[in-house]
Design an enzyme around this catalytic site. Sequence first.
Site, PDB file in Angstrom:
ATOM      1  CE  LYS A  57       3.974  41.084 -13.882  1.00 25.80           C
ATOM      2  NZ  LYS A  57       4.676  40.672 -12.572  1.00 25.80           N
TER       3      LYS A  57
ATOM      4  CE  LYS B  83      12.020  40.001 -10.396  1.00 28.09           C
ATOM      5  NZ  LYS B  83      11.193  39.988  -9.343  1.00 28.09           N
TER       6      LYS B  83
ATOM      7  CG  ASP C  97      11.046  42.986  -8.278  1.00 26.38           C
ATOM      8  OD1 ASP C  97      10.596  42.787  -9.468  1.00 26.38           O
ATOM      9  OD2 ASP C  97      11.395  42.094  -7.450  1.00 26.38           O
TER      10      ASP C  97
ATOM     11  CD  GLU D   1       7.203  43.986 -12.500  1.00 33.50           C
ATOM     12  OE1 GLU D   1       6.740  42.962 -12.980  1.00 33.50           O
ATOM     13  OE2 GLU D   1       7.847  44.103 -11.213  1.00 33.50           O
TER      14      GLU D   1
ATOM     15  NE  ARG E 203       2.208  45.521  -6.899  1.00 33.60           N
ATOM     16  CZ  ARG E 203       2.306  44.731  -5.784  1.00 33.60           C
ATOM     17  NH1 ARG E 203       1.808  45.488  -4.504  1.00 33.60           N
ATOM     18  NH2 ARG E 203       3.023  43.674  -5.618  1.00 33.60           N
TER      19      ARG E 203
END
Length: 504
Positions: free
Chosen positions: A268, A280, A350, A352, A354
């Site tokens: 990732k 966030k 958030d 994201e 995956r």
Amino acid sequence: MEFSVKSGSPEKQRSACIVVGVFEPRRLSRAGEQLDEISEGYLSTLLRRGDIEGKIGQVLFLHNVPNVLSERVLLVGCGKERELTETQYKQIIAKTITTLNDTGALEAICFLSELHIKGRDTYWAVRQATEATQDCLYNFDKFKTNKENTRRPLRKLTFNVTSRKELARAELGLQHALAVASGAKACKDLANMPPNICTPLYLSEQAIALGQRFEKITTEIVDSEQMAELKMDSYLAVAKGSANPAYMSLMHYNGGNADQKPIVLVGKGLTFDSGGISLKPGEAMDEMKYDMGGAASVFGAMKALAKLNLPINVIGILAGAENMPAGNAYRPGDILTTMSGQTVEVLNTDAEGRLVLCDVLTYVERFEPDCVVDIATLTGACIMALGHHISGLMTPHKGLANELLSASNQSSDKAWQLPMDDEFQKQLESPFADMANIGGRPAGSITAACFLSRFTKSYTWAHLDVAGTAWRSGANKGSTGRPVSLLTQFLINRSENETTAVNS
């Protein structure tokens, strides 16, 4: 820095410094006793006087010890001999290196690799000492205008082993350690870069540069336009709000036979994760540059692999993107169609990582892989479960789990397997799409892995959640270089199995 291994008696060593251990309470190690004998009790007199107790963290630096050929002697506290742990061993090495680097000694011979750690051999001791040394000396000051320079930094370190019979294992440990340390440094350097420089494009440029450096690595870049043609719409949705377009970098390492199925490592690579529309909190948001820690570790593992010249085929993928809020950014409530054709309702932008990984995990089907391991700073829930010392491992495949856990144990790059029972899948149900991108607070790391598992049905797959282990916060903030050591050990083991199969 130069490293070597040898086998010899401490009293015969001529060096800028010789390093020996002291155990609690005030007891010299075997190498220390040999130096004490030729110095006519000089060291034992200091111990009786209480100059050093032998506690971990204590050091005593000596000049001109009688009859000792080396210019200096460094006594290092090693705690209680029979209770010495792996973690304490690495702490002892780190203290030793810090002390040596501050003394002006350009070279040293270290007898601490002879310390006994239950269940560990010379290979492990030398490898861990070398990796710990390189980690201790690492410094990222690329952007500092006033750099702190050590007066006379340590340039050469020799690890002494108990007998010549141990030299072969020690040399192998050193070889593996230097490759791992090189990969870990590459990982740290990449992860520590600021996000205004380390963009998805920058990741792709580093992948290209690695391919240019090593003959067996060929790099392929998939840009946003190509992703759109491939219908990687979930991946692209995450990058939509950013001015920096997504790039997927594929590093093909061809060390095995042409018909050998590749191992695929997927990292990732969120070069900055603001959370998107689900923004966030501002506190510590700067650390979201480390959301590409998985990609950085894949990059480091590929470098280590190339240095070791292992006889296997591996594809390392850096899934680069940036998650930012904007007028055109994806939103909670959106429904995305993934490359696999499955649909996902976005409940939180958030979550994201995956959404990027699911399309990459579909993309890699074309390689007919032997196995796929994805590495991601995926969930804060993993930090709640395992803290900052142990990575989370999730896979439905017992054999691959055992391989990765074995590599974790061998490398001391710790991982722990979490369950993936079918019951967890229910948390991902959506009334509007095939699945939601989050499953609520309970078992957040597991439901994230369950989400990914829906895109991995055609091959053997495992997921490493390194959210708690990829970087440190606080005064020593920075990338840890993990899990490069674990991944490299996994590849070493695979290459040894491949060699055994070919020769059988």
